[in-house]
Design a protein around this motif. Structure first.
Motif, PDB file in Angstrom:
ATOM      1  N   ALA A 147       0.843  -1.112   0.025  1.00  0.00           N
ATOM      2  CA  ALA A 147      -0.070  -0.088   0.092  1.00  0.00           C
ATOM      3  C   ALA A 147       0.813   1.207   0.156  1.00  0.00           C
ATOM      4  N   LEU A 148       1.799   1.377   0.802  1.00  0.00           N
ATOM      5  CA  LEU A 148       2.722   2.344   1.021  1.00  0.00           C
ATOM      6  C   LEU A 148       3.512   2.865  -0.314  1.00  0.00           C
ATOM      7  N   LEU A 149       4.127   1.801  -0.893  1.00  0.00           N
ATOM      8  CA  LEU A 149       4.824   2.169  -1.984  1.00  0.00           C
ATOM      9  C   LEU A 149       3.936   2.625  -3.140  1.00  0.00           C
ATOM     10  N   THR A 150       3.074   1.653  -3.375  1.00  0.00           N
ATOM     11  CA  THR A 150       1.947   1.916  -4.447  1.00  0.00           C
ATOM     12  C   THR A 150       1.526   3.582  -4.427  1.00  0.00           C
ATOM     13  N   LYS A 151       1.350   3.917  -3.220  1.00  0.00           N
ATOM     14  CA  LYS A 151       0.950   5.344  -3.330  1.00  0.00           C
ATOM     15  C   LYS A 151       1.967   6.427  -3.464  1.00  0.00           C
ATOM     16  N   GLN A 152       3.071   6.047  -2.864  1.00  0.00           N
ATOM     17  CA  GLN A 152       4.388   6.920  -2.966  1.00  0.00           C
ATOM     18  C   GLN A 152       4.964   7.026  -4.460  1.00  0.00           C
ATOM     19  N   VAL A 153       4.988   5.753  -5.152  1.00  0.00           N
ATOM     20  CA  VAL A 153       5.739   5.823  -6.296  1.00  0.00           C
ATOM     21  C   VAL A 153       5.029   4.966  -7.422  1.00  0.00           C
ATOM     22  N   GLY A 154       3.949   4.806  -7.117  1.00  0.00           N
ATOM     23  CA  GLY A 154       2.822   4.326  -8.251  1.00  0.00           C
ATOM     24  C   GLY A 154       2.758   2.702  -8.413  1.00  0.00           C
ATOM     25  N   PRO A 155       2.122   2.153  -9.108  1.00  0.00           N
ATOM     26  CA  PRO A 155       1.725   0.861  -9.012  1.00  0.00           C
ATOM     27  C   PRO A 155       2.653   0.191 -10.036  1.00  0.00           C
ATOM     28  N   GLN A 156       3.346   1.036 -11.120  1.00  0.00           N
ATOM     29  CA  GLN A 156       4.202   0.425 -11.979  1.00  0.00           C
ATOM     30  C   GLN A 156       5.724   0.202 -11.423  1.00  0.00           C
ATOM     31  N   VAL A 157       6.145   1.324 -10.638  1.00  0.00           N
ATOM     32  CA  VAL A 157       7.414   1.066 -10.088  1.00  0.00           C
ATOM     33  C   VAL A 157       7.360   0.111  -8.895  1.00  0.00           C
ATOM     34  N   THR A 158       6.298   0.234  -8.113  1.00  0.00           N
ATOM     35  CA  THR A 158       6.358  -1.001  -7.133  1.00  0.00           C
ATOM     36  C   THR A 158       6.240  -2.190  -7.479  1.00  0.00           C
ATOM     37  N   LYS A 159       5.606  -2.837  -8.713  1.00  0.00           N
ATOM     38  CA  LYS A 159       5.869  -3.893  -9.395  1.00  0.00           C
ATOM     39  C   LYS A 159       7.202  -4.311  -9.658  1.00  0.00           C
ATOM     40  N   GLU A 160       7.805  -3.108 -10.277  1.00  0.00           N
ATOM     41  CA  GLU A 160       9.176  -3.417 -10.873  1.00  0.00           C
ATOM     42  C   GLU A 160      10.002  -3.884  -9.508  1.00  0.00           C
ATOM     43  N   LEU A 161       9.831  -2.995  -8.404  1.00  0.00           N
ATOM     44  CA  LEU A 161      10.680  -3.447  -7.173  1.00  0.00           C
ATOM     45  C   LEU A 161      10.732  -4.645  -6.510  1.00  0.00           C
ATOM     46  N   HIS A 168      19.703  -2.361  -6.247  1.00  0.00           N
ATOM     47  CA  HIS A 168      19.744  -0.899  -6.599  1.00  0.00           C
ATOM     48  C   HIS A 168      20.740  -0.194  -5.852  1.00  0.00           C
ATOM     49  N   ASP A 169      21.123   1.172  -6.339  1.00  0.00           N
ATOM     50  CA  ASP A 169      22.033   1.892  -5.396  1.00  0.00           C
ATOM     51  C   ASP A 169      21.351   2.987  -4.753  1.00  0.00           C
ATOM     52  N   ALA A 170      22.125   3.831  -4.106  1.00  0.00           N
ATOM     53  CA  ALA A 170      21.266   4.979  -3.390  1.00  0.00           C
ATOM     54  C   ALA A 170      20.606   5.892  -4.373  1.00  0.00           C
ATOM     55  N   GLN A 171      21.176   6.203  -5.493  1.00  0.00           N
ATOM     56  CA  GLN A 171      20.576   7.060  -6.482  1.00  0.00           C
ATOM     57  C   GLN A 171      19.307   6.622  -6.751  1.00  0.00           C
ATOM     58  N   LYS A 172      19.182   5.264  -7.250  1.00  0.00           N
ATOM     59  CA  LYS A 172      17.841   4.807  -7.359  1.00  0.00           C
ATOM     60  C   LYS A 172      16.839   4.961  -6.281  1.00  0.00           C
ATOM     61  N   ALA A 173      17.168   4.739  -4.976  1.00  0.00           N
ATOM     62  CA  ALA A 173      16.375   4.899  -3.891  1.00  0.00           C
ATOM     63  C   ALA A 173      15.758   6.551  -3.904  1.00  0.00           C
ATOM     64  N   GLY A 177      12.192   7.930  -4.736  1.00  0.00           N
ATOM     65  CA  GLY A 177      11.213   8.371  -3.458  1.00  0.00           C
ATOM     66  C   GLY A 177      11.261   7.616  -2.162  1.00  0.00           C
ATOM     67  N   ILE A 178      12.458   6.617  -2.174  1.00  0.00           N
ATOM     68  CA  ILE A 178      12.352   5.822  -0.958  1.00  0.00           C
ATOM     69  C   ILE A 178      13.339   6.424  -0.175  1.00  0.00           C
ATOM     70  N   ALA A 179      14.230   7.058  -0.727  1.00  0.00           N
ATOM     71  CA  ALA A 179      15.355   7.820   0.243  1.00  0.00           C
ATOM     72  C   ALA A 179      14.944   9.243   0.247  1.00  0.00           C
ATOM     73  N   TRP A 180      15.197   9.988   1.229  1.00  0.00           N
ATOM     74  CA  TRP A 180      14.641  11.266   1.384  1.00  0.00           C
ATOM     75  C   TRP A 180      15.842  12.290   1.073  1.00  0.00           C
ATOM     76  N   LYS A 181      17.134  11.696   1.258  1.00  0.00           N
ATOM     77  CA  LYS A 181      18.434  12.287   1.046  1.00  0.00           C
ATOM     78  C   LYS A 181      19.798  11.372   0.854  1.00  0.00           C
ATOM     79  N   ILE A 182      20.381  11.773   0.033  1.00  0.00           N
ATOM     80  CA  ILE A 182      21.813  10.839   0.016  1.00  0.00           C
ATOM     81  C   ILE A 182      22.879  11.854   0.705  1.00  0.00           C
ATOM     82  N   VAL A 183      23.588  11.166   1.506  1.00  0.00           N
ATOM     83  CA  VAL A 183      24.782  11.670   2.312  1.00  0.00           C
ATOM     84  C   VAL A 183      25.974  10.963   2.081  1.00  0.00           C
ATOM     85  N   ALA A 184      27.179  11.731   2.516  1.00  0.00           N
ATOM     86  CA  ALA A 184      28.468  11.132   2.484  1.00  0.00           C
ATOM     87  C   ALA A 184      28.161   9.850   3.608  1.00  0.00           C
TER      88      ALA A 184
END
Length: 249
Positions: A147-161, A168-173, A177-184
């Motif tokens: 439910a959460l991912l479907t509403k955050q990123v859409g059904p297509q991306v949720t099915k992909e994941l 995947h790497d941090a940039q993909k996150a 929209g899974i990551a809020w921010k990437i830091v060192a």
């Protein structure tokens, strides 16, 4: 004493550390129970304003410890109890009146990744790697992420994941929209600390009400959302702390 999870208090911050580095902090019953206990203690501590969830060693968490999970010997009741224990942590994170920050590094896999998605803010270190392996194994995800991912990123991306289960790497996150921010990598915990301290300067009741309304809004109707907003806004208007901050502004 449970050493699989270590909790320490630093001012308004509860640091909750997954501590099975020899197994990349993989989830066994001791870790799940320890995390639940640490979250409950932080929730009960009036001085705590934010919880930072992080991992010891080379990973945040590598998912279920398959070494400890044996379908040949586990009964249906034991398996049901195990899954419900994992799901209970999701409810603790999402229903907490504290803001929960995930500080993620190394590998973040499966159930642990689902817990991260339950958190309010997700900081990913640059070298983080993550994926959902469950469907690949013939299993299923937890943490309400269907439910959460479907509403955050859409059904297509949720099915992909979830269905493809690719790594995947941090940039993909960040992109999905899974990551809020990437830091060192070496600045991850400092960044989490600064975020927690910033949150601690906000009125606690208002922060808790906003979190609850947003999280409940995933599943509520417009009327339900507005009713929660009305109740929370009234509480805010009647709060001396909020009134003082508004006048100061």
């Amino acid at each position: 004493m449970n050493h699989a999870v270590i909790s320490t208090i630093e001012g308004p911050i509860a640091w909750v550390k997954l501590n099975r580095p020899e197994r990349l902090n993989a989830m066994n019953r001791q870790l799940v129970d320890g995390l639940s206990e640490a979250l409950a203690a932080a929730e009960a501590d009036e001085g705590v304003r934010a919880i930072i969830l992080h991992g010891e060693g080379r990973a945040f968490c590598s998912g279920d410890d398959l070494k400890d999970l044996d379908a040949q010997t586990a009964s249906e009741a034991e398996t049901q109890d195990w899954v419900e224990a994992i799901q209970a942590v999701t409810l603790q994170i999402m229903q907490s009146r504290k803001i929960v920050i995930a500080a993620v590094h190394g590998w973040c896999v499966g159930g642990a990744l689902e817990w991260v998605i339950n958190c309010d803010f997700r900081l990913f270190a640059e070298k983080t790697r993550w994926f959902f392996p469950e469907v690949t194994y013939g299993l299923f995800v937890t943490g309400g992420v269907t439910a959460l991912l479907t509403k955050q990123v859409g059904p297509q991306v949720t099915k992909e994941l979830l269905i493809l289960g690719e790594r995947h790497d941090a940039q993909k996150a960040l992109e999905v929209g899974i990551a809020w921010k990437i830091v060192a990598d070496d600045g991850l915990l400092d960044e989490a600390r600064q975020l927690a301290l910033t949150i601690a300067t906000r009125p606690s009741a208002a922060v808790a009400d906003v979190k609850r309304a947003i999280n409940d809004g995933f599943h509520s109707s417009l009327e339900d959302a507005m009713a929660q907003e009305t109740a929370a806004t009234v509480r805010g208007f009647l709060s001396p702390e909020a009134q003082a901050k508004a006048k100061e502004f």
